[in-house]
Design a protein around this motif. Structure first.
Motif, PDB file in Angstrom:
ATOM      1  N   ASP A  54       0.809  -1.215   0.000  1.00  0.00           N
ATOM      2  CA  ASP A  54       0.000   0.000   0.000  1.00  0.00           C
ATOM      3  C   ASP A  54       0.845   1.268   0.000  1.00  0.00           C
ATOM      4  O   ASP A  54       0.302   2.369   0.112  1.00  0.00           O
ATOM      5  N   GLY A  55       2.150   1.108  -0.083  1.00  0.00           N
ATOM      6  CA  GLY A  55       3.046   2.262  -0.106  1.00  0.00           C
ATOM      7  C   GLY A  55       3.278   2.899   1.249  1.00  0.00           C
ATOM      8  O   GLY A  55       3.936   3.940   1.330  1.00  0.00           O
ATOM      9  N   SER A  56       2.766   2.295   2.313  1.00  0.00           N
ATOM     10  CA  SER A  56       2.831   2.927   3.638  1.00  0.00           C
ATOM     11  C   SER A  56       4.229   2.910   4.248  1.00  0.00           C
ATOM     12  O   SER A  56       4.523   3.718   5.129  1.00  0.00           O
ATOM     13  N   GLU A  57       5.050   1.983   3.806  1.00  0.00           N
ATOM     14  CA  GLU A  57       6.415   1.917   4.323  1.00  0.00           C
ATOM     15  C   GLU A  57       7.391   1.669   3.186  1.00  0.00           C
ATOM     16  O   GLU A  57       7.086   0.928   2.248  1.00  0.00           O
ATOM     17  N   THR A  58       8.552   2.288   3.309  1.00  0.00           N
ATOM     18  CA  THR A  58       9.610   2.123   2.319  1.00  0.00           C
ATOM     19  C   THR A  58      10.906   1.772   3.023  1.00  0.00           C
ATOM     20  O   THR A  58      11.101   2.109   4.200  1.00  0.00           O
ATOM     21  N   TYR A  59      11.785   1.122   2.293  1.00  0.00           N
ATOM     22  CA  TYR A  59      13.033   0.625   2.858  1.00  0.00           C
ATOM     23  C   TYR A  59      14.154   0.867   1.857  1.00  0.00           C
ATOM     24  O   TYR A  59      13.936   0.742   0.643  1.00  0.00           O
ATOM     25  N   TYR A  60      15.342   1.166   2.376  1.00  0.00           N
ATOM     26  CA  TYR A  60      16.465   1.493   1.505  1.00  0.00           C
ATOM     27  C   TYR A  60      17.747   0.867   2.003  1.00  0.00           C
ATOM     28  O   TYR A  60      17.980   0.781   3.215  1.00  0.00           O
ATOM     29  N   ALA A  61      18.592   0.474   1.067  1.00  0.00           N
ATOM     30  CA  ALA A  61      19.952   0.102   1.409  1.00  0.00           C
ATOM     31  C   ALA A  61      20.689   1.350   1.866  1.00  0.00           C
ATOM     32  O   ALA A  61      20.413   2.467   1.393  1.00  0.00           O
ATOM     33  N   ASP A  62      21.638   1.172   2.752  1.00  0.00           N
ATOM     34  CA  ASP A  62      22.400   2.313   3.260  1.00  0.00           C
ATOM     35  C   ASP A  62      23.087   3.076   2.134  1.00  0.00           C
ATOM     36  O   ASP A  62      23.244   4.291   2.200  1.00  0.00           O
ATOM     37  N   SER A  63      23.486   2.357   1.098  1.00  0.00           N
ATOM     38  CA  SER A  63      24.234   2.976   0.005  1.00  0.00           C
ATOM     39  C   SER A  63      23.411   3.977  -0.801  1.00  0.00           C
ATOM     40  O   SER A  63      23.978   4.815  -1.509  1.00  0.00           O
ATOM     41  N   VAL A  64      22.082   3.895  -0.721  1.00  0.00           N
ATOM     42  CA  VAL A  64      21.242   4.789  -1.514  1.00  0.00           C
ATOM     43  C   VAL A  64      20.334   5.666  -0.652  1.00  0.00           C
ATOM     44  O   VAL A  64      19.647   6.553  -1.184  1.00  0.00           O
ATOM     45  N   LYS A  65      20.328   5.441   0.635  1.00  0.00           N
ATOM     46  CA  LYS A  65      19.440   6.180   1.526  1.00  0.00           C
ATOM     47  C   LYS A  65      19.707   7.676   1.428  1.00  0.00           C
ATOM     48  O   LYS A  65      20.856   8.112   1.446  1.00  0.00           O
ATOM     49  N   GLY A  66      18.636   8.450   1.306  1.00  0.00           N
ATOM     50  CA  GLY A  66      18.770   9.892   1.179  1.00  0.00           C
ATOM     51  C   GLY A  66      18.962  10.378  -0.246  1.00  0.00           C
ATOM     52  O   GLY A  66      18.894  11.573  -0.517  1.00  0.00           O
ATOM     53  N   ARG A  67      19.222   9.449  -1.170  1.00  0.00           N
ATOM     54  CA  ARG A  67      19.427   9.822  -2.576  1.00  0.00           C
ATOM     55  C   ARG A  67      18.344   9.227  -3.482  1.00  0.00           C
ATOM     56  O   ARG A  67      17.964   9.844  -4.468  1.00  0.00           O
ATOM     57  N   PHE A  68      17.887   8.026  -3.164  1.00  0.00           N
ATOM     58  CA  PHE A  68      16.877   7.350  -3.978  1.00  0.00           C
ATOM     59  C   PHE A  68      15.538   7.381  -3.250  1.00  0.00           C
ATOM     60  O   PHE A  68      15.482   7.324  -2.023  1.00  0.00           O
ATOM     61  N   THR A  69      14.462   7.426  -4.031  1.00  0.00           N
ATOM     62  CA  THR A  69      13.113   7.372  -3.481  1.00  0.00           C
ATOM     63  C   THR A  69      12.282   6.368  -4.258  1.00  0.00           C
ATOM     64  O   THR A  69      12.140   6.491  -5.482  1.00  0.00           O
ATOM     65  N   ILE A  70      11.757   5.396  -3.538  1.00  0.00           N
ATOM     66  CA  ILE A  70      10.860   4.416  -4.147  1.00  0.00           C
ATOM     67  C   ILE A  70       9.421   4.873  -3.925  1.00  0.00           C
ATOM     68  O   ILE A  70       9.088   5.439  -2.877  1.00  0.00           O
ATOM     69  N   SER A  71       8.583   4.648  -4.923  1.00  0.00           N
ATOM     70  CA  SER A  71       7.164   4.990  -4.787  1.00  0.00           C
ATOM     71  C   SER A  71       6.367   4.091  -5.719  1.00  0.00           C
ATOM     72  O   SER A  71       6.940   3.370  -6.554  1.00  0.00           O
ATOM     73  N   ARG A  72       5.067   4.144  -5.558  1.00  0.00           N
ATOM     74  CA  ARG A  72       4.199   3.344  -6.424  1.00  0.00           C
ATOM     75  C   ARG A  72       2.875   4.049  -6.618  1.00  0.00           C
ATOM     76  O   ARG A  72       2.432   4.821  -5.768  1.00  0.00           O
ATOM     77  N   ASP A  73       2.260   3.763  -7.745  1.00  0.00           N
ATOM     78  CA  ASP A  73       0.925   4.261  -8.041  1.00  0.00           C
ATOM     79  C   ASP A  73       0.076   3.020  -8.324  1.00  0.00           C
ATOM     80  O   ASP A  73       0.139   2.456  -9.424  1.00  0.00           O
ATOM     81  N   ASN A  74      -0.689   2.601  -7.347  1.00  0.00           N
ATOM     82  CA  ASN A  74      -1.462   1.369  -7.505  1.00  0.00           C
ATOM     83  C   ASN A  74      -2.592   1.528  -8.523  1.00  0.00           C
ATOM     84  O   ASN A  74      -3.026   0.538  -9.115  1.00  0.00           O
ATOM     85  N   ALA A  75      -3.040   2.738  -8.754  1.00  0.00           N
ATOM     86  CA  ALA A  75      -4.067   2.966  -9.777  1.00  0.00           C
ATOM     87  C   ALA A  75      -3.499   2.761 -11.180  1.00  0.00           C
ATOM     88  O   ALA A  75      -4.225   2.394 -12.101  1.00  0.00           O
ATOM     89  N   LYS A  76      -2.200   2.992 -11.319  1.00  0.00           N
ATOM     90  CA  LYS A  76      -1.539   2.832 -12.618  1.00  0.00           C
ATOM     91  C   LYS A  76      -0.721   1.553 -12.697  1.00  0.00           C
ATOM     92  O   LYS A  76      -0.045   1.315 -13.708  1.00  0.00           O
ATOM     93  N   ASN A  77      -0.740   0.758 -11.623  1.00  0.00           N
ATOM     94  CA  ASN A  77       0.038  -0.494 -11.596  1.00  0.00           C
ATOM     95  C   ASN A  77       1.512  -0.255 -11.927  1.00  0.00           C
ATOM     96  O   ASN A  77       2.122  -1.010 -12.705  1.00  0.00           O
ATOM     97  N   THR A  78       2.061   0.780 -11.350  1.00  0.00           N
ATOM     98  CA  THR A  78       3.427   1.172 -11.685  1.00  0.00           C
ATOM     99  C   THR A  78       4.254   1.455 -10.441  1.00  0.00           C
ATOM    100  O   THR A  78       3.778   2.098  -9.505  1.00  0.00           O
ATOM    101  N   LEU A  79       5.478   0.977 -10.482  1.00  0.00           N
ATOM    102  CA  LEU A  79       6.487   1.189  -9.440  1.00  0.00           C
ATOM    103  C   LEU A  79       7.533   2.152  -9.980  1.00  0.00           C
ATOM    104  O   LEU A  79       7.849   2.108 -11.177  1.00  0.00           O
ATOM    105  N   TYR A  80       8.064   2.988  -9.107  1.00  0.00           N
ATOM    106  CA  TYR A  80       9.053   3.982  -9.525  1.00  0.00           C
ATOM    107  C   TYR A  80      10.287   3.928  -8.636  1.00  0.00           C
ATOM    108  O   TYR A  80      10.223   3.531  -7.476  1.00  0.00           O
ATOM    109  N   LEU A  81      11.401   4.383  -9.200  1.00  0.00           N
ATOM    110  CA  LEU A  81      12.600   4.630  -8.413  1.00  0.00           C
ATOM    111  C   LEU A  81      13.206   5.941  -8.905  1.00  0.00           C
ATOM    112  O   LEU A  81      13.720   6.004 -10.023  1.00  0.00           O
ATOM    113  N   GLN A  82      13.098   6.970  -8.080  1.00  0.00           N
ATOM    114  CA  GLN A  82      13.720   8.257  -8.384  1.00  0.00           C
ATOM    115  C   GLN A  82      15.134   8.239  -7.816  1.00  0.00           C
ATOM    116  O   GLN A  82      15.323   8.030  -6.616  1.00  0.00           O
TER     117      GLN A  82
END
Length: 118
Positions: A54-82
């Motif tokens: 449901d997108g309520s929690e996200t998790y990151y490797a230490d190597s990317v924390k603070g630089r990468f952002t994971i998100s999802r749009d369940n209405a569009k069935n799409t996952l993202y990585l900024q």
């Protein structure tokens, strides 16, 4: 048939940004946690980030924390990585994957190459 189709990789300069997208089909996307994994040249798979169904929690490797952002749009069935503030060590083939449980994945995308170089 379950499909995960990625787009958005490419070449970026150090300090630059890219966004990966992963379009899911043939399953109820909103029921599954999803993850991003990468493989650098000559190395093994490296877990990058995960997100609850449901997108309520996200998790990151230490190597990317603070630089990468994971998100999802369940209405569009799409996952993202900024990916921001990219570094040469982020160069890798990036995959999205459907998560069955922590550390267990059953479907993978075809992979997108991300190259960070000046």
């Amino acid at each position: 048939q379950v499909q995960l189709v990625e787009s958005g990789g490419g070449l970026a300069q150090p300090g630059g940004s890219l966004r990966l997208s992963c379009a899911a089909s043939a399953f109820t996307f909103s029921r599954y946690a999803m993850t991003w994994v990468r493989q650098a040249p000559g190395k093994g798979l490296d877990w990058v980030s995960g997100i609850r169904n449901d997108g309520s929690e996200t998790y990151y490797a230490d190597s990317v924390k603070g630089r990468f952002t994971i998100s999802r749009d369940n209405a569009k069935n799409t996952l993202y990585l900024q990916m921001n503030s990219l570094k040469p060590e982020d160069t890798a083939l990036y995959y999205c994957a459907r998560q069955l449980r922590w550390g267990s994945y059953d479907y993978w995308s075809q992979g997108s190459q991300v190259t960070v170089s000046s």
